[in-house]
Scaffold this active site. Structure first.
Site, PDB file in Angstrom:
ATOM      1  N   HIS A 167      54.720  81.746  44.487  1.00 39.38           N
ATOM      2  CA  HIS A 167      53.317  81.342  44.642  1.00 39.38           C
ATOM      3  C   HIS A 167      52.918  81.325  46.134  1.00 39.38           C
ATOM      4  CE1 HIS A 167      49.857  78.517  43.412  1.00 39.38           C
ATOM      5  NE2 HIS A 167      49.842  78.495  44.721  1.00 39.38           N
ATOM      6  N   GLU A 168      53.784  80.734  46.955  1.00 39.27           N
ATOM      7  CA  GLU A 168      53.447  80.613  48.384  1.00 39.27           C
ATOM      8  C   GLU A 168      53.517  81.972  49.083  1.00 39.27           C
ATOM      9  OE1 GLU A 168      52.023  77.960  48.992  1.00 39.27           O
ATOM     10  OE2 GLU A 168      52.806  76.801  47.319  1.00 39.27           O
ATOM     11  N   CYS A 180      46.893  74.952  42.319  1.00 38.10           N
ATOM     12  CA  CYS A 180      46.911  75.330  43.734  1.00 38.10           C
ATOM     13  C   CYS A 180      45.984  74.394  44.492  1.00 38.10           C
ATOM     14  CB  CYS A 180      46.442  76.778  43.868  1.00 38.10           C
ATOM     15  SG  CYS A 180      46.384  77.356  45.562  1.00 38.10           S
ATOM     16  N   LEU A 181      46.436  73.919  45.651  1.00 38.50           N
ATOM     17  CA  LEU A 181      45.593  73.017  46.444  1.00 38.50           C
ATOM     18  C   LEU A 181      44.287  73.686  46.873  1.00 38.50           C
ATOM     19  CD1 LEU A 181      48.273  71.262  48.687  1.00 38.50           C
ATOM     20  CD2 LEU A 181      47.107  70.360  46.676  1.00 38.50           C
ATOM     21  N   GLN A 191      46.263  78.828  53.800  1.00 37.52           N
ATOM     22  CA  GLN A 191      45.528  77.739  53.147  1.00 37.52           C
ATOM     23  C   GLN A 191      44.975  76.734  54.156  1.00 37.52           C
ATOM     24  OE1 GLN A 191      48.847  77.006  50.117  1.00 37.52           O
ATOM     25  NE2 GLN A 191      47.022  76.419  48.994  1.00 37.52           N
ATOM     26  N   GLY A 249      53.871  72.818  47.599  1.00 37.11           N
ATOM     27  CA  GLY A 249      53.996  73.913  48.552  1.00 37.11           C
ATOM     28  C   GLY A 249      52.675  74.213  49.219  1.00 37.11           C
ATOM     29  N   HIS A 307      50.443  83.885  48.582  1.00 36.07           N
ATOM     30  CA  HIS A 307      49.351  83.490  49.485  1.00 36.07           C
ATOM     31  C   HIS A 307      49.371  84.317  50.782  1.00 36.07           C
ATOM     32  CE1 HIS A 307      47.170  80.096  47.788  1.00 36.07           C
ATOM     33  NE2 HIS A 307      48.275  79.448  47.492  1.00 36.07           N
TER      34      HIS A 307
HETATM   35 ZN    ZN Z   1      48.465  77.898  46.189  1.00 34.94          ZN
END
Ligand code: ZN
Length: 155
Positions: free
Chosen positions: A129-130, A87-88, A50, A45, A133
């Site tokens: 999670h997304e 997380c990226l 991000q 995701g 963000h």
């Molecule tokens: Zn993340």
């Protein structure tokens, strides 16, 4: 499609609240395409902040095809699960996070049509999670227990 740079922890943009999308135009479609391209081999995701864009846009693929959501809102949730997340934007950090086991999320697709997604297990977790963000929240804020990566684990 183009790869976008992923902003990493410490970048203040990750702590800002993203704005709702008021018009789905070509730039939103390009953003969705680029986000998918940027995420596809790396994670499950990605949220627009991000890649440095403070708009309420997320892209998810937990192995069941790509899911694009504009202005997503959790409209109901139930149950509880605890699982390890990464997380990226926070490379190399993993930890257990408590999330609802089931969520129902309402949003728009790229055609501006209302969509309702019911997610369980991994999908529920990724949706939460997304969406976090978009509100400037990172998973590490919610970690119950950090997990050391294999390489650094002491014997
Ligand atoms: Zn993340």
């Amino acid at each position: 499609m183009a790869l976008r740079n992923i902003r990493e922890d410490g970048d203040e943009i990750l702590r800002k609240i993203s704005k709702p999308v008021t018009e789905i135009n070509e730039s939103i479609e390009i953003l969705l395409d680029d986000m998918y391209e940027t995420m596809k081999n790396e994670g499950v995701g990605l949220a627009a902040p991000q890649v440095g864009i403070l708009k309420r846009v997320i892209v998810i693929d937990v192995g069941e095809g790509v899911l694009e959501l504009i202005n997503p809102e959790i409209i109901s949730q139930e149950g509880e699960q605890i699982a390890v997340e990464g997380c990226l934007s926070i490379p190399g950090v993993f930890g257990e996070v408590r999330r609802p086991d089931k969520v129902t999320v309402e949003g728009l697709n790229r055609k501006g049509q209302k969509v309702i997604i019911e997610g369980e297990a991994l999908l529920a977790r990724v949706l939460c999670h997304e969406i976090d963000h978009l509100n400037g929240i990172l998973f590490k804020d919610k970690v119950i227990k950090f997990i050391e990566p294999e390489g650094k684990r002491r014997r």
